[in-house]
Design a protein around this motif. Structure first.
Motif, mmCIF file in Angstrom:
data_model
loop_
_atom_site.group_PDB
_atom_site.id
_atom_site.type_symbol
_atom_site.label_atom_id
_atom_site.label_comp_id
_atom_site.label_asym_id
_atom_site.label_seq_id
_atom_site.Cartn_x
_atom_site.Cartn_y
_atom_site.Cartn_z
ATOM 1 N N GLN A 161 0.863 -1.183 0.000
ATOM 2 C CA GLN A 161 0.000 0.000 0.000
ATOM 3 C C GLN A 161 0.894 1.225 0.000
ATOM 4 O OE1 GLN A 161 -2.345 1.737 3.452
ATOM 5 N NE2 GLN A 161 -3.999 0.760 2.311
ATOM 6 N N ILE A 162 0.774 2.031 -1.027
ATOM 7 C CA ILE A 162 1.667 3.164 -1.234
ATOM 8 C C ILE A 162 0.861 4.450 -1.267
ATOM 9 C CG2 ILE A 162 3.334 4.224 -2.811
ATOM 10 C CD1 ILE A 162 3.871 1.329 -3.852
ATOM 11 N N ALA A 163 1.247 5.411 -0.455
ATOM 12 C CA ALA A 163 0.658 6.740 -0.536
ATOM 13 C C ALA A 163 1.362 7.478 -1.666
ATOM 14 C CB ALA A 163 0.824 7.498 0.781
ATOM 15 N N GLY A 164 0.627 7.790 -2.696
ATOM 16 C CA GLY A 164 1.257 8.451 -3.819
ATOM 17 C C GLY A 164 0.434 8.323 -5.087
ATOM 18 N N THR A 187 -1.614 -1.006 -4.217
ATOM 19 C CA THR A 187 -2.726 -0.105 -3.960
ATOM 20 C C THR A 187 -2.165 1.281 -3.675
ATOM 21 O OG1 THR A 187 -4.041 -1.888 -2.990
ATOM 22 C CG2 THR A 187 -4.739 0.368 -2.523
ATOM 23 N N PHE A 188 -2.616 2.259 -4.449
ATOM 24 C CA PHE A 188 -2.178 3.638 -4.245
ATOM 25 C C PHE A 188 -3.289 4.425 -3.570
ATOM 26 C CE2 PHE A 188 0.773 2.211 -7.430
ATOM 27 C CZ PHE A 188 1.945 2.899 -7.146
ATOM 28 N N VAL A 189 -2.926 5.127 -2.498
ATOM 29 C CA VAL A 189 -3.882 5.913 -1.728
ATOM 30 C C VAL A 189 -3.320 7.315 -1.516
ATOM 31 C CG1 VAL A 189 -4.784 3.873 -0.534
ATOM 32 C CG2 VAL A 189 -2.902 5.157 0.488
ATOM 33 N N SER A 190 -4.182 8.232 -1.119
ATOM 34 C CA SER A 190 -3.773 9.591 -0.741
ATOM 35 C C SER A 190 -2.785 10.203 -1.735
ATOM 36 C CB SER A 190 -3.136 9.582 0.660
ATOM 37 O OG SER A 190 -3.996 9.031 1.614
ATOM 38 N N PRO A 191 -3.195 10.342 -3.005
ATOM 39 C CA PRO A 191 -2.261 10.873 -4.005
ATOM 40 C C PRO A 191 -1.785 12.293 -3.712
ATOM 41 C CG PRO A 191 -4.499 10.798 -4.877
ATOM 42 C CD PRO A 191 -4.510 10.048 -3.581
ATOM 43 N N GLY A 196 4.774 7.743 0.356
ATOM 44 C CA GLY A 196 5.626 6.740 0.976
ATOM 45 C C GLY A 196 4.966 5.372 1.009
ATOM 46 N N LEU A 197 5.752 4.358 1.362
ATOM 47 C CA LEU A 197 5.240 3.010 1.559
ATOM 48 C C LEU A 197 4.526 2.966 2.902
ATOM 49 C CD1 LEU A 197 5.040 0.035 0.737
ATOM 50 C CD2 LEU A 197 7.302 -0.332 1.734
ATOM 51 N N MET A 198 3.227 2.750 2.862
ATOM 52 C CA MET A 198 2.408 2.828 4.073
ATOM 53 C C MET A 198 2.292 1.487 4.793
ATOM 54 S SD MET A 198 1.599 5.997 4.140
ATOM 55 C CE MET A 198 0.302 6.006 5.370
#
Length: 211
Positions: A161-164, A187-191, A196-198
């Motif tokens: 899960q990656i924020a980006g 899974t990309f969240v909070s673009p 960072g790697l969450m």
């Protein structure tokens, strides 16, 4: 190009305690990795199946850690409490990334406790420092054993899960993130948040474990 490993910076109780805690959570046996003299860091390896692993790393009180970007990155993450530092993709010829990104790879090495030397070249730590959603690249030297080689486990990485922004990662890699693995979900969240790697989810004999 494939996902090689994920990196976890030691928490406030230090490298051994952090590595032991993570190892117990996912059900693997930690392996002492040794010191990175060029970077001023040392690590413990959590070997996984599929030729992948978790690298738990801490910075040393050594001049190299102040000069080397990798040492700087580890120090900053640990001083912030520790946790996921990033993800790493393995390439066969890192000169392709050097040419495409206009950056030079640096040499890395460490001696395992049994005396075996591991050597590699890596590129992209400064990219990670400025934009932590981005992986860095590693090319293992020919003939060196992969850190996961002693793995006697069925535990695998199931998802990252990656924020980006997946488009930013695609631009950096030169291909979509999910092209780096046929078995890992991205899974990309909070673009628009802090990148960072969450979280990493592991497939274990006792079910999924997310850290």
């Amino acid at each position: 190009m494939r996902v090689d490993h994920v990196v976890y910076a030691a928490e406030r109780d230090g490298l051994k305690a952090t590595a032991q805690r993570l190892a117990e959570q996912i059900g693997v046996t930690p392996v002492d990795g040794g010191i990175h003299p060029r970077f001023g860091t040392r690590n413990i390896i959590l070997p996984l199946a599929h030729e992948r692993y978790v690298e738990v790393v801490e910075v040393l009180d050594h001049p190299a850690s102040d000069k080397a970007p990798f040492g700087q990155a580890v120090r900053a993450r640990s001083e912030a409490g520790g946790g996921w530092l990033g993800w790493v993709v393995q390439v066969d010829d890192i000169t392709e990334q050097e040419s495409r990104l206009g950056r030079e790879a640096v040499d890395g090495n460490r001696h395992r406790p049994d005396g075996v030397e591991l050597r590699w070249r890596q590129l992209g730590i400064k990219g990670l420092q400025s934009d932590p959603q981005l992986p860095y690249f590693i090319e293992w030297a020919q003939g060196v054993p992969h850190p996961s080689g002693d793995a006697a486990t069925e535990v695998t990485i199931e998802s990252l899960q990656i924020a980006g922004d997946p488009d930013r990662v695609r631009e950096w890699l030169g291909l979509p993130a999910d092209s780096t693995s046929t078995v890992i979900d991205f899974t990309f969240v909070s673009p628009h948040g802090t990148p960072g790697l969450m979280a990493v989810t592991f497939d274990t004999p006792n079910g999924d474990v997310t850290i």
